[in-house]
Scaffold this motif. Structure first.
Motif, PDB file in Angstrom:
ATOM      1  N   CYS A   2       1.115  -1.046   0.413  1.00 14.24           N
ATOM      2  CA  CYS A   2       0.071  -0.052  -0.318  1.00 14.24           C
ATOM      3  C   CYS A   2       0.832   0.895  -0.316  1.00 14.24           C
ATOM      4  O   CYS A   2       1.564   1.106   0.914  1.00 14.24           O
ATOM      5  CB  CYS A   2      -0.768   0.133   0.710  1.00 14.24           C
ATOM      6  SG  CYS A   2      -2.638  -1.424   0.995  1.00 14.24           S
ATOM      7  N   ALA A  75      -3.505  -3.112  -8.321  1.00 12.23           N
ATOM      8  CA  ALA A  75      -2.834  -2.902  -7.348  1.00 12.23           C
ATOM      9  C   ALA A  75      -1.946  -2.363  -8.037  1.00 12.23           C
ATOM     10  O   ALA A  75      -0.950  -0.662  -7.115  1.00 12.23           O
ATOM     11  CB  ALA A  75      -2.451  -4.008  -6.417  1.00 12.23           C
ATOM     12  N   GLU A  79      -1.022   1.941  -7.454  1.00 10.21           N
ATOM     13  CA  GLU A  79       0.329   2.306  -7.007  1.00 10.21           C
ATOM     14  C   GLU A  79       0.802   4.096  -7.440  1.00 10.21           C
ATOM     15  O   GLU A  79       1.794   4.697  -7.173  1.00 10.21           O
ATOM     16  CB  GLU A  79       1.869   1.942  -7.087  1.00 10.21           C
ATOM     17  CG  GLU A  79       1.505   0.623  -6.403  1.00 10.21           C
ATOM     18  CD  GLU A  79       1.681   0.725  -4.793  1.00 10.21           C
ATOM     19  OE1 GLU A  79       2.322   0.959  -4.330  1.00 10.21           O
ATOM     20  OE2 GLU A  79       1.194  -1.196  -3.745  1.00 10.21           O
ATOM     21  N   GLN A 126      -5.628  -2.171  -0.505  1.00  4.61           N
ATOM     22  CA  GLN A 126      -5.341  -1.213  -0.271  1.00  4.61           C
ATOM     23  C   GLN A 126      -6.495   0.400  -0.015  1.00  4.61           C
ATOM     24  O   GLN A 126      -6.383   0.242   0.469  1.00  4.61           O
ATOM     25  CB  GLN A 126      -4.953  -0.259  -2.118  1.00  4.61           C
ATOM     26  CG  GLN A 126      -3.839  -1.169  -2.578  1.00  4.61           C
ATOM     27  CD  GLN A 126      -3.328  -0.363  -3.326  1.00  4.61           C
ATOM     28  OE1 GLN A 126      -2.823   1.165  -4.036  1.00  4.61           O
ATOM     29  NE2 GLN A 126      -2.240  -1.117  -4.204  1.00  4.61           N
ATOM     30  N   GLU A 130      -6.419   2.797   3.285  1.00  2.98           N
ATOM     31  CA  GLU A 130      -6.935   4.116   3.283  1.00  2.98           C
ATOM     32  C   GLU A 130      -7.719   4.199   3.925  1.00  2.98           C
ATOM     33  O   GLU A 130      -8.310   5.810   4.713  1.00  2.98           O
ATOM     34  CB  GLU A 130      -6.907   4.512   1.689  1.00  2.98           C
ATOM     35  CG  GLU A 130      -6.949   6.141   1.460  1.00  2.98           C
ATOM     36  CD  GLU A 130      -5.633   6.852   1.923  1.00  2.98           C
ATOM     37  OE1 GLU A 130      -6.077   7.721   2.439  1.00  2.98           O
ATOM     38  OE2 GLU A 130      -4.455   6.274   2.432  1.00  2.98           O
TER      39      GLU A 130
END
Ligand code: DC
Length: 239
Positions: A2, A75, A79, A126, A130
């Motif tokens: 993450c 994913a 990023e 992720q 967050e």
């Protein structure tokens, strides 16, 4: 995996009146986001629309040509993606890599793919990280599918909204019409059934009722009736 800088919540100087954490889960069209937004306004809380985060990720995949069935590629894409949620003059907005996508993320194209993108554990981890970060100081209302069960199992008050399928389809049709999207009843209904199925059947954090959630069927209630019910529960639970 993450990158904590992927998302930023730009908060517009709103004074938090209390540190309560409220979770609202439920299927599409059950009224979660309308009530979450109004409750936040009424109690001076921050509203975090977690569905908007998954929708923005889906739009990015569409724009970047990333395969929505490839969790790893998604994913990796995240990023290098910046998703911002914010509010200006009481209106929520969403930005994707600096571009205002508030309306675009509600398009039928995004709607038909978002449950595929959000089904990947790599994407969910992720987002979950967050969402927890955004909620850590309290004074928040989050709505989604897995807030009370997975993202914030310790939330002070948890709601699970439900409503008859036909009512939810009516609401979505009206919303699409107001946003200028041309959709017909049959396709909206088909897409909603499929989205409910995918959101409930996925292995990672599926849509389900938390054991300690207050279940509200909004089918035959007005917005103000639901709001006052929810506000009453929150005030009683938090004194
Ligand atoms: O609330 P919404 O319809 O904007 O959410 C869009 C999709 O995002 C929904 O079909 C499933 C996914 N989602 C999720 O998996 N988990 C969340 N906490 C919020 C949304």
């Amino acid at each position: 995996m993450c990158n904590t800088d992927v998302f930023t919540f730009l908060e517009s100087g709103k004074a938090m009146s209390c540190k309560v954490v409220v979770a609202i889960d439920g299927p599409a069209g059950s009224g979660k986001s309308t009530i979450a937004r109004l409750l936040a306004q009424k109690l001076g809380l921050l509203y975090i629309d977690t569905g908007a985060m998954y929708r923005a990720a889906t739009l990015k995949a569409l724009r970047a040509g990333v395969d929505p069935t490839d969790g790893r590629a998604l994913a990796e894409m995240l990023e290098h993606t910046r998703i911002e949620l914010g509010e200006t003059n009481g209106k929520q907005w969403v930005r994707l890599d600096g571009d205002d996508v508030t309306l675009t993320i509600r398009s039928p194209e995004v709607g038909s793919l978002v449950s595929v993108v959000s089904g990947h554990p790599e994407v969910r981890s992720q987002m979950t990280q967050e969402q927890r970060r955004l909620a850590q100081s309290g004074g928040v209302v989050l709505d989604g599918r897995d807030i009370g069960t997975h993202v914030l199992p310790g939330a002070d008050v948890k709601f699970y909204f439900t409503a008859d399928l036909e009512v939810r389809v009516d609401r979505r049709l009206k919303e699409n019409h107001e946003k200028g999207f041309q959709t017909d009843r049959e396709s909206v209904k088909r897409e909603m059934i499929e989205r409910d199925r995918l959101d409930s059947a996925r292995k990672c954090a599926p849509l389900r009722v938390a054991d300690d959630a207050i279940v509200i069927d909004t089918s035959h209630l007005t917005i103000s009736e639901v709001l006052s019910l929810v506000e009453g529960y929150v005030r009683r639970r938090t004194g």
